[in-house]
Design a protein around this motif. Structure first.
Motif, PDB file in Angstrom:
ATOM      1  N   ALA A 168       0.864  -1.179   0.000  1.00  0.00           N
ATOM      2  CA  ALA A 168       0.000   0.000   0.000  1.00  0.00           C
ATOM      3  C   ALA A 168       0.900   1.227   0.000  1.00  0.00           C
ATOM      4  N   ASP A 169       1.992   1.135  -0.764  1.00  0.00           N
ATOM      5  CA  ASP A 169       3.066   2.130  -0.684  1.00  0.00           C
ATOM      6  C   ASP A 169       3.123   3.071  -1.874  1.00  0.00           C
ATOM      7  N   GLY A 170       1.936   3.369  -2.445  1.00  0.00           N
ATOM      8  CA  GLY A 170       1.856   4.482  -3.374  1.00  0.00           C
ATOM      9  C   GLY A 170       2.145   4.160  -4.825  1.00  0.00           C
ATOM     10  N   ARG A 171       2.016   5.206  -5.641  1.00  0.00           N
ATOM     11  CA  ARG A 171       2.130   5.036  -7.093  1.00  0.00           C
ATOM     12  C   ARG A 171       3.536   4.641  -7.533  1.00  0.00           C
ATOM     13  N   GLN A 172       4.556   4.894  -6.699  1.00  0.00           N
ATOM     14  CA  GLN A 172       5.926   4.466  -6.991  1.00  0.00           C
ATOM     15  C   GLN A 172       6.306   3.263  -6.117  1.00  0.00           C
ATOM     16  N   SER A 173       5.378   2.403  -5.823  1.00  0.00           N
ATOM     17  CA  SER A 173       5.487   1.310  -4.864  1.00  0.00           C
ATOM     18  C   SER A 173       6.788   0.514  -4.924  1.00  0.00           C
ATOM     19  N   PRO A 174       7.619   0.570  -3.874  1.00  0.00           N
ATOM     20  CA  PRO A 174       8.839  -0.252  -3.845  1.00  0.00           C
ATOM     21  C   PRO A 174       8.551  -1.744  -3.854  1.00  0.00           C
ATOM     22  N   MET A 175       7.494  -2.181  -3.159  1.00  0.00           N
ATOM     23  CA  MET A 175       7.193  -3.617  -3.116  1.00  0.00           C
ATOM     24  C   MET A 175       6.620  -4.114  -4.439  1.00  0.00           C
ATOM     25  N   ARG A 176       5.880  -3.270  -5.140  1.00  0.00           N
ATOM     26  CA  ARG A 176       5.406  -3.660  -6.469  1.00  0.00           C
ATOM     27  C   ARG A 176       6.583  -3.849  -7.406  1.00  0.00           C
ATOM     28  N   GLU A 177       7.524  -2.924  -7.337  1.00  0.00           N
ATOM     29  CA  GLU A 177       8.719  -3.029  -8.177  1.00  0.00           C
ATOM     30  C   GLU A 177       9.545  -4.255  -7.803  1.00  0.00           C
ATOM     31  N   ALA A 178       9.673  -4.502  -6.489  1.00  0.00           N
ATOM     32  CA  ALA A 178      10.448  -5.661  -6.045  1.00  0.00           C
ATOM     33  C   ALA A 178       9.801  -6.973  -6.489  1.00  0.00           C
ATOM     34  N   ALA A 179       8.456  -6.967  -6.618  1.00  0.00           N
ATOM     35  CA  ALA A 179       7.743  -8.160  -7.077  1.00  0.00           C
ATOM     36  C   ALA A 179       7.746  -8.296  -8.593  1.00  0.00           C
ATOM     37  N   GLY A 180       8.316  -7.318  -9.290  1.00  0.00           N
ATOM     38  CA  GLY A 180       8.419  -7.393 -10.745  1.00  0.00           C
ATOM     39  C   GLY A 180       7.111  -7.134 -11.468  1.00  0.00           C
ATOM     40  N   ILE A 181       6.232  -6.331 -10.871  1.00  0.00           N
ATOM     41  CA  ILE A 181       4.931  -6.034 -11.480  1.00  0.00           C
ATOM     42  C   ILE A 181       4.988  -4.665 -12.142  1.00  0.00           C
ATOM     43  N   GLY A 182       4.667  -4.619 -13.417  1.00  0.00           N
ATOM     44  CA  GLY A 182       4.703  -3.366 -14.169  1.00  0.00           C
ATOM     45  C   GLY A 182       3.418  -2.575 -14.039  1.00  0.00           C
ATOM     46  N   VAL A 183       3.412  -1.354 -14.574  1.00  0.00           N
ATOM     47  CA  VAL A 183       2.236  -0.479 -14.540  1.00  0.00           C
ATOM     48  C   VAL A 183       2.028   0.175 -15.894  1.00  0.00           C
ATOM     49  N   GLN A 184       0.786   0.556 -16.141  1.00  0.00           N
ATOM     50  CA  GLN A 184       0.430   1.357 -17.309  1.00  0.00           C
ATOM     51  C   GLN A 184       0.009   2.736 -16.807  1.00  0.00           C
ATOM     52  N   THR A 185       0.685   3.777 -17.293  1.00  0.00           N
ATOM     53  CA  THR A 185       0.454   5.126 -16.796  1.00  0.00           C
ATOM     54  C   THR A 185      -0.038   6.036 -17.924  1.00  0.00           C
TER      55      THR A 185
END
Length: 398
Positions: free
Chosen positions: A168-185
């Motif tokens: 739940a760490d925001g639009r620049q999520s460190p845990m999302r990045e660490a999990a290798g999950i991309g985003v569409q912006t």
């Protein structure tokens, strides 16, 4: 040696703190970390002057978890949501439609609260929960997961071993990045100003969204300030215009915002400092990874239209809580996370796309397009069944 808990929450914003309180109330052991301490005073440097409308379903979740007891005395009911098109030659209303909560419910649409106050009261609730450990000033760095557990390294102290990481760490999520999950912006070239105002005409618990060009100008009811009626304002504009407004002297700014509000509340007076931030839409490619689940702005970001931001986040949390309650032995496993993604992804995409369309319509500058928008708003909102459906969708009612 690793420290153990059921759930590690990365992120101590409003969504992360609410998740910690809800999951802690459910009996889970929770560690919640955030690299920054929450600012919990209105006039302190760095305080979040935005407000959040807690809609009915989100309020019910907070009430169940013992959070609402901390918030009720500060909450301003939102009985009517008013949509105004002022896209003519003059800055004056030409189409106005009211959505009254009494058409679908005996309760208000929701309750408005300043974000800085939400943080203050959520922190107070966490102190009552002995199984929740909130650590401000501590961030997450690395993630290692396997089928049975996840290990997260922190900026301070030893690693944490848990059954589930909640990002739940925001639009620049460190845990999302660490999990290798991309985003569409998607970027709009807009910025939003947030601030509080006072005005001579009482708001009467009406939230007013005014469309002209550049984006909506929204006034949301607040309690009286220094004896005068008060509202929170979010003013979305094209980036250069917003930046100019942000730096404008107070007298000129008050004249500009009063004109932009069509003087619906009378002349507006600035009652706080101004804050500014860029407007984007963003969706994660996936909502889950191994032993990781995304919620709130780590999963989805929308422009501030229709009070959907935090309420989408709390819909994420409600879904996760239901899954945990029904499958306590499956916390964090593949089946639970797949169920979460299957349930949340369609609703997330639908709402992000819908708000994207509304925002693009609110941005238009050309007079023919503004006229077309006004006719569209009038046609859609005049149809009673459509109005009712839109209100139910806004509240998250199926």
């Amino acid at each position: 040696m690793a420290e153990d808990c059921d759930i590690l929450i990365s992120g101590g914003g409003v969504a992360g703190l609410t998740a910690a309180a809800v999951l802690g109330h459910a009996g889970l052991s929770v560690i919640c970390v955030d690299p920054f301490a929450p600012v919990t005073e209105r006039d302190a440097d760095g305080s979040d002057l935005r407000t959040t409308a807690i809609l009915q379903s989100a309020q019910a979740l907070m009430e169940t978890a013992g959070i609402w007891d901390h918030l009720a005395a500060h909450a301003m009911p939102l009985q009517v949501m008013r949509i105004v098109d002022a896209g003519g030659e003059q800055a004056e209303p030409r189409v106005t439609h009211d959505f009254n909560a009494s058409d679908i419910s005996e309760r208000p649409f929701g309750w408005n609260l300043p974000n800085w106050l939400l943080r203050r009261e959520l922190v107070a609730r966490l102190k009552e929960l002995t199984n929740v450990d909130f650590r401000p000033g501590v961030g997450t760095t690395r993630l290692f997961s396997r089928t049975t557990e996840a290990r997260v390294s922190l900026t301070e102290g030893g690693p944490v071993r848990c059954r589930l990481v909640l990002a739940a760490d925001g639009r620049q999520s460190p845990m999302r990045e660490a999990a290798g999950i991309g985003v569409q912006t998607r970027r709009y070239g807009q910025k939003a100003l947030a601030f509080a105002v006072t005005h001579p005409i009482p708001h009467q618990n009406v939230s007013t969204e005014i469309h002209r060009t550049g984006g909506p100008f929204t006034l949301v009811p607040l309690p009286d300030h220094d004896g005068a009626p008060s509202s929170a304002v979010v003013w979305m504009e094209d980036g250069p215009t917003a930046q100019s407004l942000y730096h404008m002297d107070v007298a000129a700014f008050e004249k500009a915002m009063s004109e932009r509000s069509c003087y619906l509340m009378g002349p507006l007076e600035l009652a706080s400092r101004r804050t500014i931030w860029p407007i984007i839409s963003q969706t994660a490619d996936r909502l889950v990874g191994e032993r990781v689940v995304l919620m709130a702005e780590a999963a989805h970001v929308v422009p501030p239209i229709g009070a959907q931001g935090l309420n989408m986040s709390l819909a994420d949390l409600r879904c996760l809580l239901d899954l945990i309650t029904n499958r306590p032995d499956e916390l964090g496993n593949v089946e639970m996370l797949r169920s979460y993604e299957r349930q949340r992804m369609p609703d997330m995409r639908l709402r992000v796309q819908g708000i994207d369309l509304l925002n693009r319509a609110s941005q238009v500058h050309a007079r023919p397009l503004r006229d077309l928008r006004a006719m569209g708003l009038d046609a859609i909102y005049s149809a009673a069944p459509v109005r009712r459906t839109l209100m139910q969708m806004g509240l998250g009612v199926r």
